[in-house]
Design a protein around this motif. Sequence first.
Motif, PDB file in Angstrom:
ATOM      1  N   PHE A  77       0.772  -1.240   0.000  1.00  0.00           N
ATOM      2  CA  PHE A  77       0.000   0.000   0.000  1.00  0.00           C
ATOM      3  C   PHE A  77       0.807   1.296   0.000  1.00  0.00           C
ATOM      4  CE2 PHE A  77      -3.023  -3.018   2.142  1.00  0.00           C
ATOM      5  CZ  PHE A  77      -3.858  -3.153   1.041  1.00  0.00           C
ATOM      6  N   PHE A  78       2.046   1.268   0.457  1.00  0.00           N
ATOM      7  CA  PHE A  78       2.789   2.535   0.555  1.00  0.00           C
ATOM      8  C   PHE A  78       3.119   3.131  -0.818  1.00  0.00           C
ATOM      9  CE2 PHE A  78       6.703   5.072   1.049  1.00  0.00           C
ATOM     10  CZ  PHE A  78       6.199   6.048   1.894  1.00  0.00           C
ATOM     11  N   PRO A  79       3.670   2.361  -1.775  1.00  0.00           N
ATOM     12  CA  PRO A  79       3.960   2.963  -3.094  1.00  0.00           C
ATOM     13  C   PRO A  79       2.716   3.529  -3.787  1.00  0.00           C
ATOM     14  CG  PRO A  79       5.161   0.904  -2.829  1.00  0.00           C
ATOM     15  CD  PRO A  79       4.200   0.983  -1.686  1.00  0.00           C
ATOM     16  N   PRO A  80       1.572   2.811  -3.816  1.00  0.00           N
ATOM     17  CA  PRO A  80       0.380   3.412  -4.427  1.00  0.00           C
ATOM     18  C   PRO A  80      -0.093   4.661  -3.683  1.00  0.00           C
ATOM     19  CG  PRO A  80       0.106   1.045  -4.245  1.00  0.00           C
ATOM     20  CD  PRO A  80       1.337   1.392  -3.472  1.00  0.00           C
ATOM     21  N   LEU A  81       0.033   4.669  -2.356  1.00  0.00           N
ATOM     22  CA  LEU A  81      -0.395   5.832  -1.585  1.00  0.00           C
ATOM     23  C   LEU A  81       0.429   7.062  -1.934  1.00  0.00           C
ATOM     24  CD1 LEU A  81      -2.160   7.055   0.647  1.00  0.00           C
ATOM     25  CD2 LEU A  81      -0.446   6.292   2.313  1.00  0.00           C
ATOM     26  N   VAL A  82       1.739   6.888  -2.114  1.00  0.00           N
ATOM     27  CA  VAL A  82       2.615   8.004  -2.478  1.00  0.00           C
ATOM     28  C   VAL A  82       2.185   8.597  -3.821  1.00  0.00           C
ATOM     29  CG1 VAL A  82       4.974   8.636  -3.151  1.00  0.00           C
ATOM     30  CG2 VAL A  82       4.583   7.201  -1.139  1.00  0.00           C
ATOM     31  N   PHE A  83       1.920   7.730  -4.801  1.00  0.00           N
ATOM     32  CA  PHE A  83       1.496   8.210  -6.121  1.00  0.00           C
ATOM     33  C   PHE A  83       0.146   8.916  -6.028  1.00  0.00           C
ATOM     34  CE2 PHE A  83      -0.313   7.761 -10.399  1.00  0.00           C
ATOM     35  CZ  PHE A  83       0.742   8.253 -11.162  1.00  0.00           C
ATOM     36  N   THR A  84      -0.756   8.381  -5.213  1.00  0.00           N
ATOM     37  CA  THR A  84      -2.077   8.980  -5.036  1.00  0.00           C
ATOM     38  C   THR A  84      -1.975  10.393  -4.474  1.00  0.00           C
ATOM     39  OG1 THR A  84      -3.134   6.832  -4.683  1.00  0.00           O
ATOM     40  CG2 THR A  84      -4.273   8.760  -3.811  1.00  0.00           C
ATOM     41  N   LEU A  85      -1.106  10.578  -3.488  1.00  0.00           N
ATOM     42  CA  LEU A  85      -0.994  11.877  -2.815  1.00  0.00           C
ATOM     43  C   LEU A  85      -0.207  12.903  -3.628  1.00  0.00           C
ATOM     44  CD1 LEU A  85      -0.348  10.694   0.855  1.00  0.00           C
ATOM     45  CD2 LEU A  85      -2.507  11.409  -0.177  1.00  0.00           C
ATOM     46  N   THR A  86       0.519  12.446  -4.641  1.00  0.00           N
ATOM     47  CA  THR A  86       1.340  13.377  -5.432  1.00  0.00           C
ATOM     48  C   THR A  86       0.753  13.687  -6.808  1.00  0.00           C
ATOM     49  OG1 THR A  86       2.686  11.502  -6.198  1.00  0.00           O
ATOM     50  CG2 THR A  86       3.492  12.743  -4.291  1.00  0.00           C
ATOM     51  N   ASP A  87      -0.284  12.945  -7.216  1.00  0.00           N
ATOM     52  CA  ASP A  87      -0.901  13.186  -8.523  1.00  0.00           C
ATOM     53  C   ASP A  87      -2.393  13.444  -8.330  1.00  0.00           C
ATOM     54  OD1 ASP A  87      -1.823  13.299 -11.088  1.00  0.00           O
ATOM     55  OD2 ASP A  87      -1.143  11.302 -11.686  1.00  0.00           O
ATOM     56  N   PRO A  88      -2.858  14.679  -8.558  1.00  0.00           N
ATOM     57  CA  PRO A  88      -4.277  14.990  -8.371  1.00  0.00           C
ATOM     58  C   PRO A  88      -5.198  14.171  -9.280  1.00  0.00           C
ATOM     59  CG  PRO A  88      -2.984  16.994  -8.698  1.00  0.00           C
ATOM     60  CD  PRO A  88      -2.091  15.832  -9.013  1.00  0.00           C
ATOM     61  N   ARG A  89      -4.635  13.670 -10.370  1.00  0.00           N
ATOM     62  CA  ARG A  89      -5.419  12.922 -11.353  1.00  0.00           C
ATOM     63  C   ARG A  89      -5.129  11.418 -11.257  1.00  0.00           C
ATOM     64  NH1 ARG A  89      -5.075  11.488 -16.722  1.00  0.00           N
ATOM     65  NH2 ARG A  89      -6.921  11.921 -18.000  1.00  0.00           N
ATOM     66  N   ALA A  90      -4.728  10.969 -10.070  1.00  0.00           N
ATOM     67  CA  ALA A  90      -4.190   9.620  -9.912  1.00  0.00           C
ATOM     68  C   ALA A  90      -5.176   8.530 -10.323  1.00  0.00           C
ATOM     69  CB  ALA A  90      -3.741   9.406  -8.458  1.00  0.00           C
ATOM     70  N   PHE A  91      -6.470   8.697 -10.038  1.00  0.00           N
ATOM     71  CA  PHE A  91      -7.452   7.652 -10.347  1.00  0.00           C
ATOM     72  C   PHE A  91      -7.456   7.322 -11.834  1.00  0.00           C
ATOM     73  CE2 PHE A  91     -11.915   6.627 -11.578  1.00  0.00           C
ATOM     74  CZ  PHE A  91     -11.983   5.375 -10.995  1.00  0.00           C
ATOM     75  N   LEU A  92      -7.640   8.352 -12.661  1.00  0.00           N
ATOM     76  CA  LEU A  92      -7.723   8.123 -14.100  1.00  0.00           C
ATOM     77  C   LEU A  92      -6.353   7.814 -14.697  1.00  0.00           C
ATOM     78  CD1 LEU A  92     -10.024   7.993 -16.082  1.00  0.00           C
ATOM     79  CD2 LEU A  92      -9.652  10.390 -16.647  1.00  0.00           C
ATOM     80  N   SER A  93      -5.305   8.483 -14.218  1.00  0.00           N
ATOM     81  CA  SER A  93      -3.952   8.233 -14.738  1.00  0.00           C
ATOM     82  C   SER A  93      -3.538   6.787 -14.511  1.00  0.00           C
ATOM     83  CB  SER A  93      -2.947   9.164 -14.059  1.00  0.00           C
ATOM     84  OG  SER A  93      -3.185  10.508 -14.392  1.00  0.00           O
ATOM     85  N   ALA A  94      -3.794   6.270 -13.307  1.00  0.00           N
ATOM     86  CA  ALA A  94      -3.405   4.896 -12.984  1.00  0.00           C
ATOM     87  C   ALA A  94      -4.159   3.895 -13.845  1.00  0.00           C
ATOM     88  CB  ALA A  94      -3.648   4.616 -11.502  1.00  0.00           C
ATOM     89  N   LEU A  95      -5.455   4.145 -14.093  1.00  0.00           N
ATOM     90  CA  LEU A  95      -6.226   3.249 -14.954  1.00  0.00           C
ATOM     91  C   LEU A  95      -5.728   3.300 -16.394  1.00  0.00           C
ATOM     92  CD1 LEU A  95      -9.871   3.765 -13.631  1.00  0.00           C
ATOM     93  CD2 LEU A  95      -8.442   1.746 -13.368  1.00  0.00           C
ATOM     94  N   GLU A  96      -5.326   4.487 -16.861  1.00  0.00           N
ATOM     95  CA  GLU A  96      -4.787   4.612 -18.218  1.00  0.00           C
ATOM     96  C   GLU A  96      -3.461   3.866 -18.341  1.00  0.00           C
ATOM     97  OE1 GLU A  96      -6.734   9.001 -19.274  1.00  0.00           O
ATOM     98  OE2 GLU A  96      -4.703   8.841 -18.486  1.00  0.00           O
ATOM     99  N   TYR A  97      -2.573   4.025 -17.361  1.00  0.00           N
ATOM    100  CA  TYR A  97      -1.303   3.293 -17.363  1.00  0.00           C
ATOM    101  C   TYR A  97      -1.550   1.785 -17.300  1.00  0.00           C
ATOM    102  CZ  TYR A  97       1.171   7.696 -16.443  1.00  0.00           C
ATOM    103  OH  TYR A  97       1.680   8.956 -16.517  1.00  0.00           O
ATOM    104  N   ALA A  98      -2.474   1.388 -16.421  1.00  0.00           N
ATOM    105  CA  ALA A  98      -2.782  -0.034 -16.276  1.00  0.00           C
ATOM    106  C   ALA A  98      -3.305  -0.614 -17.580  1.00  0.00           C
ATOM    107  CB  ALA A  98      -3.811  -0.231 -15.161  1.00  0.00           C
TER     108      ALA A  98
END
Length: 405
Positions: free
Chosen positions: A319-340
């Motif tokens: 959980f720590f690496p995803p949490l860091v990305f979540t807190l540093t990217d305001p668009r993390a939800f959609l960005s992560a799904l696009e990367y995935a």
Amino acid sequence: MKRHSKLIGGILLVSGTTIGAAMLALPVSTGAAGFFLSLLIFVLFWALMTYTAFLMLEVILWDKYETNLITIAKKTLGFWGQAITWFIYLFLLYALTTAYIAGSGPIVIDFVYSLIGYRMPEWAGTIPLLLIFGFFVYKGTRSVDWANRLLMLGLVIAYVIMAVFLTPHVNFHLLSYTNWKEIWAGISVVATSFGFHIIIPSLSTYLDRDLHKLKKAILIGSLIPLAVYIFWEFLTLGIIPLDGPNGIIQGYLDGANGAHLLTAFLNNEALAMVARFFSFFAIVTSFLGVSLSLSHFLADGLKIKKTRSGRLLLYFLTFFPPLVFTLTDPRAFLSALEYAGAYGVVVLLAFLPALMVWAGRYYENLSSETAFRVPGGKPALILVIVLSLVVVGIEIANNVGLLKF
């Protein structure tokens, strides 16, 4: 009836694995193209991902014993194929876990605000998911299974309530909008929404390697999500306007989800609350399965024992690496799904299965007891490989700024 119970279970296993939090991002990522072009993309990706699911089934049936994706890659593509598959699989699980953590925050914040009128800081919205539902992952498979059953029931109930009460609010004028220039914007998220292939090794064991049942389970099980997505797109794009502070375009730029935008246009607080519950159930059910798989994957790969200290270490690594990305990217939800979608699902579940089948058929001369071979031959495999590379290329161009949606 008993004769068909396993087939029904297999169908639900496929559809349940497919339907998840990525569904929430579909209206935002595809809405700028319009309803009918979205349906075109849905059908094309359903066809592509279902075809590659059958390719993976062909590969699975080459081995008489239960196997997994990493083992299959080593058998057909060698050491480097196994290493690449391992890395992409890990990347996919981390990207999806990031998306679910990021997607839960706004829902929790809105829920608390609607109850007590207090607006939580953005970072605090992720705490309930990590502490409450992350605890089930920490405890293990049995706890996750128990929680997932209750949450799936809630998801189905909330979806039915939304479908019944939102349908009269659909504006058919909004559904008539079309913009071909934006048709590429949502392909990565759509690809993520049709990825269920990782379950196929377990499905083949569950259905006793019965080819007839396996083919039916994959085909019918993949059609159910297609129908669910089309109706969800009908509801959301028929209610949420394209422009405005809470419209589709602004939602795409902000990385919001469709259910979150819906609540901004519902005057009925009860319906808004149902939409919040639906989106939360969708995210948590996906979160539990993916993060549990990630935890197990890390435990196996890093040889971490399931002691108390080992489970705490796995919780941190999960959980720590995803949490860091979540807190540093305001668009993390959609960005992560696009990367995935582009770098995970398309490569892992479309590109690599085509390569595995090519290597197994034409170099290793492998075959199964059932002599099952997906039709299409080399031209179909080449088409899958080319389409996979095109999707990855579009996402790379988008990431480096060559494309602007």
